[in-house]
Structures are given as C-alpha cells and as structure tokens.
Design a protein around this motif. Structure first.
Motif, PDB file in Angstrom:
ATOM      1  N   GLY A 125     -17.278   4.635 -27.903  1.00 10.82           N
ATOM      2  CA  GLY A 125     -18.430   5.472 -28.217  1.00 10.82           C
ATOM      3  C   GLY A 125     -18.625   6.573 -27.194  1.00 10.82           C
ATOM      4  O   GLY A 125     -18.981   7.698 -27.537  1.00 10.82           O
ATOM      5  N   ILE A 163     -13.215   9.157 -35.298  1.00  5.75           N
ATOM      6  CA  ILE A 163     -14.271   8.279 -35.788  1.00  5.75           C
ATOM      7  C   ILE A 163     -13.812   7.487 -37.013  1.00  5.75           C
ATOM      8  O   ILE A 163     -14.245   6.358 -37.232  1.00  5.75           O
ATOM      9  N   ALA A 345     -21.157   8.452 -31.393  1.00  3.96           N
ATOM     10  CA  ALA A 345     -21.321   7.137 -30.782  1.00  3.96           C
ATOM     11  C   ALA A 345     -22.417   6.353 -31.502  1.00  3.96           C
ATOM     12  O   ALA A 345     -22.314   5.130 -31.663  1.00  3.96           O
ATOM     13  N   LEU A 348     -20.913   4.813 -34.514  1.00  5.17           N
ATOM     14  CA  LEU A 348     -20.028   3.698 -34.159  1.00  5.17           C
ATOM     15  C   LEU A 348     -20.835   2.470 -33.747  1.00  5.17           C
ATOM     16  O   LEU A 348     -20.535   1.345 -34.163  1.00  5.17           O
ATOM     17  N   PHE A 349     -21.881   2.673 -32.941  1.00  6.02           N
ATOM     18  CA  PHE A 349     -22.696   1.533 -32.502  1.00  6.02           C
ATOM     19  C   PHE A 349     -23.432   0.899 -33.674  1.00  6.02           C
ATOM     20  O   PHE A 349     -23.587  -0.325 -33.737  1.00  6.02           O
ATOM     21  N   THR A 367     -26.935   2.975 -26.559  1.00  2.01           N
ATOM     22  CA  THR A 367     -27.498   4.220 -27.090  1.00  2.01           C
ATOM     23  C   THR A 367     -28.241   4.979 -26.002  1.00  2.01           C
ATOM     24  O   THR A 367     -28.120   6.216 -25.894  1.00  2.01           O
TER      25      THR A 367
END
Length: 608
Positions: A125, A163, A345, A348-349, A367
C-alpha cells in the motif's frame, strides 16, 4: 423535512467550497502549496475537526473522480508513440523501484511486529505513490513536460497498473473459509470480465469515439460536447470498475486513445474545470479521513511508521535512480517527492479487510500512516528546496572564452541573439558568442554553434572574449539590469567598438542611450508593427495606406522618444495621449551617432 435536508446538504457544499477558497490562497501565499492547504482545510472541517462532516469516506468516493479526470488529461498528452518511447522507464525503472521498495518496507513491517501477510500488504500500500499529490506538485513546478517529470510520470503509471495484480493477490491470499466450492471458477470469471472490459474499452476508443465526436461537432451544440467529454471519462472509469480494474487507469487509457484525435484540445478544455474542482475535493476528503483518535491512541506506532516508511522508501528510490544514471539532484528530488503512500492504498487496505487479512484496528493504523505521509510530502519538498545546498554549476564540456578575436562579439544567445546571429553568419562574419545559460549552451552545441560560457558584466571576461579588438559588440541578453551595466562597461572600456543593444521598453531604451549605445532596438516593435499593418490589410485597407499609417506611428514614436531623451520621461507621452495631435519635431543632443529604432507598442502609461 425535505427542504431541511436539502438545506443541510447545501450547507455542506458551501462549507467545502469555503474551506478550499480560504485555505489554499493562504497556504500558497506562505509558500506551502495548494495540496497542503486542501489537506489542512479538510482536517479542519472534517469529523475530527469542526465536525461539519461525519462520513469522510462518502466524499472520498466522489472525490476520486478528480484523480480519474486528472489521469484522463494526462492520457491526452500521452500519444501512443510517446508512451511506447517511455516503455523502458515505465517497465524498467518502475519495476526496479517497486521491487526494492516493497522488499525493504516489508522488512520494516516485520520489525514493527506485524505478521508477514500484514507487513506485505502495508508495504505494498505504501509502495503505491500518490498520483494526485505528485502530479499536482509537478504541474505547479512546470516539470510535467521535462525529462525528469516524464520519468516520474512513467513510474506512477506503472504503480497504477500494479493495483490490479495486487487486488488479485489479496483475493488469492484470503483465508480458505471465505472461499466456496466455486472459488477457482469465480477467479477465472473475474479475470475474464476484466479482459473483456479492457477489450471493450479499446474497441470503443478505436472505432467509436472519433465518429461520435465528429457527429456532435457537426451539431454545433457546445454543451453536448462537454457532456460527451464527461461521458467518455466516466464511462471508461465505470467500465474498468465493472471489470474489477482501476477507474483511473480506464480514464487514462481513454485519454491515450483520444490523444491523436482532432478533438483533443476541445476535450481537454471541457474536462479541465471539473478536474480542478474534484481534485481539490479529493485532497479535502483525504484531510478529513485522518482519524485523530486513532493517531492519539496509537501515536508511537503511527509516527514511527510514517518516519520509517518514508525514509526507507526515499532511500530505495534514491538508490534506484542513481543506479540508473540519474544525477544526485534529480535522484534526491524524486526520492522526496515520491516518499509517501497514495490513494490506491485505501483501495488495497479495504480489499484486505474484506478478505480478513487485516483487522479494523490495523487498517485504521495503516490508513493513518498513509494519510500523514501524504500530508507531510509538501512540507518535505519545501524543506528540501530550502535546506539543500545549491548545486555548483557544472561546466563539463563547455569552454570559457580565452583570446577570442571575432569582428563581432555577441553577448547573449537566447531567442533574440540567435536571430541576430543568423544574419551575421549568412554574410560570413566571424562572430564570438558568450552566454551564462549552461543548458542553452549545451543545446546550441547540438546544432553546431560554438557558444562560450561568460558573463558580459565582468571586464576580464570581455577582454578574454575579444571585446578590445571587436568592431561591433551586440548586447542581446534577457536581463534588463545586466544589459545596462554591460553597455556602460563596454562604452567606457572599449570605445573603438560600435555598440548595439536590445532594450525591453521605453524606459530601458532611455537608459541604454544614456549609457552610450550607438543603436538600441526595443524587442517587440517590428513584429507588432508588421502585425498591425497586416491586420489593416485584412480589414480591407489598401496596402499603401496601411504602410502610411505604420510610418506615421513610427514617426510619432520617434518624436516622443526624442522629447523624453531631452526633457525627461513622460514629456512626449502627454502630447500624444492628451490630444492625439501631430507633435512637433524636437532635435535632441544625445551622444553623436546615437539612434533609436523599432520602438515598442506602448500602453497608456507609455512604458512599452
């Protein structure tokens, strides 16, 4: 109640606009940049500031369209041939940077005590640099079209492509209990849908988009063209989203497919206003999403993570840049500029949380680390600019003057000097040229011009450049103050040479005449007078009458200049602008032989 709800929504819109309008000019004024202004404004009005908004994620989903439109505009500038020329940077430089950064930052995650899977997801991320922030800073600095900017754009494009396999990898890493009997079949189905979406976008771009815009252009409905431009951007983004791919990548591909279109500039003009507003909204929403309660509860982990990950990523980027032959300055700038995590990111998280690879607390911490790194990037750029030592000027491959002996010494080889030089070289005149712009000197060498590095305001440089034997010295530098100083020095030390100088406006022309030049030329007049004469002819004025008008303007301007030369600046201006009458000719008594030609077109203050 409906009216109250509408009023509440309108208040939120007003608050968003007001926050950006107030914060951004202030931050730009104090030199912190617009991105940091948006982030600070978002933090101030968000759920952890004044509390105008309770759900920053809802705004973030809408604001991501700003990034989508930004990449569409970048795609419009990336013709397929140009994109192909960047293939080594995209796949070579991008791959090297991602592999080294991901390995190093996974190690950082392990040192912080995270399990291997969590450390890997957190690292990947953070590898995904913020396209929005970097592109915004590059645009503000004017670096997008420069080679160093193009290399950064290439890396960003490759990271945006990354991604897609990362999301697929997260799905493969999901615990077995989340997968049903048809898991393998579902994965193959997802891959098929993604490939079909990509093929549909390429087919539409090749065979449908240009015919569509030709039909709309023939209809001469501007608002429909604007709607069609938005339809293309949002439609491409939606198609990629349905296929499980990146919305931003879909918009970028749509831009690339339209980059050769005759409607490219129209599309760019239509989308640009929406891009600016939505991108600002994106930065605002990122600022809102910084959960201060999470930061306060886990501040050692978050602060340590931000510092460690940014430093490790910056070091890795610097190493890769230097290994691939970038200079120290470019490598350091790229390392600081790309040392943050990015907006992908969050995607992705979120996917990792859905797949139960990370829990809610870890996701909130990761985050917060990414958001803080994004907020710190503009500050890091400013610190680098102010604290980094000024790089010494490299004169490698460039000669300094030593015993030159041309009959003409040309000082300054910019646009003006290059045109002057053509006439001299066409008649076989021996010209010695000096300038202080290293990049221009190197560029001139590729075209066969020998330009020496030298400052015309220094007496020793003028002697080494042959000023004491030159028949004529031409001052063509793009620096008003330096031109005046050079003229004064040359007139005092080298009286044998005829002295010509480029002037910028009427006031500067007077300075040069008093400095003793034999002829000064105000730089814009000749082209402006020819333009004005051509405009009269195009309007139906006979050629001879248009020439007479131009000659009269020249005559009046010369009279005014002579009045100012004798009686002070402004003496002749009031005569012209007061009654527009023919002014009497006044004979000045400047240095013998001094002339004033090609006066510039004036504004109401007579300063041109």
């Amino acid at each position: 109640m409906a009216v109250e709800a509408q009023g509440s929504e309108l208040v939120k819109v007003v608050v968003l606009l007001a926050a950006g309008v107030i914060a951004v000019p202030i931050f730009k004024r104090i030199g912190l940049g617009s991105v940091l202004g948006y982030l600070a404004a978002g933090l101030a009005i968000g759920p952890f500031g004044l509390g105008f908004f309770a759900d920053s994620q809802a705004i973030l989903h809408v604001a991501e369209l700003g990034v989508v439109m930004f990449l569409f505009l970048i795609g419009l500038e990336m013709r397929p041939s140009h994109l192909w020329s960047l293939r080594r940077e995209i796949f070579g430089l991008g791959t090297a940077q991602i592999l080294l950064c991901s390995a190093a930052m996974t190690g950082v995650g392990l040192l912080f005590g995270f399990p291997p899977v969590v450390a890997f997801i957190g690292a990947m991320g953070f590898v995904l640099t913020s396209t929005a922030i970097v592109m915004q800073i590059l645009g503000e600095r004017g670096d997008l079209a420069l080679p160093r900017g193009q290399r950064i754009v290439s890396i960003l494009l490759f990271e945006d492509l990354l991604i897609v396999p990362l999301l697929a990898l997260v799905a493969l890493m999901a615990p077995a209990e989340l997968a049903g009997d048809g898991a393998a079949r579902s994965r193959w189905l997802d891959i098929g849908i993604a490939l079909a979406s990509l093929a549909a976008l390429l087919a539409a771009g090749i065979w449908l988009l240009n015919p569509l815009f030709r039909v709309l252009a023939a209809a001469k409905a501007r608002e429909v063209m604007t709607a069609a431009a938005l339809l293309v951007v949002l439609g491409a983004a939606l198609l990629m989203q349905v296929g499980g791919l990146s919305m931003a990548m879909g918009a970028f591909l749509a831009g690339v497919l339209l980059s050769e279109s005759t409607f490219r500039h129209q599309l760019e003009a239509d989308v640009e206003p929406f891009r600016g507003i939505l991108l600002g909204l994106f930065f605002l929403s990122v600022g809102m999403s910084l959960d201060l309660t999470v930061v306060a509860a886990n501040w050692p982990l978050i602060v340590g993570g931000v510092v460690a990950l940014m430093i490790v990523k910056a070091v890795c980027i610097y190493i890769v840049a230097r290994l691939l032959k970038a200079c120290h300055t470019e490598a350091l700038d790229r390392a600081v500029l790309m040392a943050q995590g990015g907006e992908f990111a969050f995607v992705l998280f979120s996917a990792a949380a859905s797949a139960r690879l990370i829990d809610a607390t870890v996701g909130a911490n990761l985050t917060a680390i990414v958001v803080l790194s994004m907020a710190l990037t503009p500050i890091a750029i400013i610190a680098l600019r102010r604290l980094a030592p000024k790089t010494a000027l490299s004169l490698e491959g460039i000669d300094e003057p030593n015993g030159l002996g041309g009959s003409v010494l040309l000082i300054g080889f910019g646009r003006f000097g290059q045109v002057v030089c053509q006439s001299l070289l066409a008649r076989g005149v021996e010209v010695s040229i000096i300038d202080t712009d290293v990049e221009m000197i190197q560029s001139a060498q590729t075209f066969g011009f020998k330009v020496y590095y030298g400052d015309g305001t220094r007496l020793d440089v003028l002697h080494a450049s042959g000023a004491d034997t030159a028949q004529l010295i031409a001052i063509c530098i793009d620096d008003r103050a330096a031109a005046t100083v050079t003229a004064q020095l040359i007139r005092h030390e080298f009286p044998q040479a005829r002295l010509l100088a480029r002037s910028f406006d009427r006031e500067h022309a007077l300075e040069l005449v008093h400095a003793g030049v034999d002829l000064q030329v105000r730089e814009t007049f000749e082209s402006a007078m020819r333009f004005g004469e051509a405009a009269l002819v195009e309007l139906g004025v006979p050629q001879d009458e248009a020439a007479e008008v131009v000659a009269e303007i020249r005559h009046r301007d010369a009279e005014r200049f002579e009045l100012e030369l004798v009686g002070g600046v402004g003496a002749g201006v009031s005569l012209l602008y007061g009654n527009m009458q023919q002014t009497p000719l006044v004979t000045p008594k400047p240095r013998a032989g001094a002339k004033a030609v090609e006066p510039a077109v004036e504004d109401a203050a007579g300063s041109a």
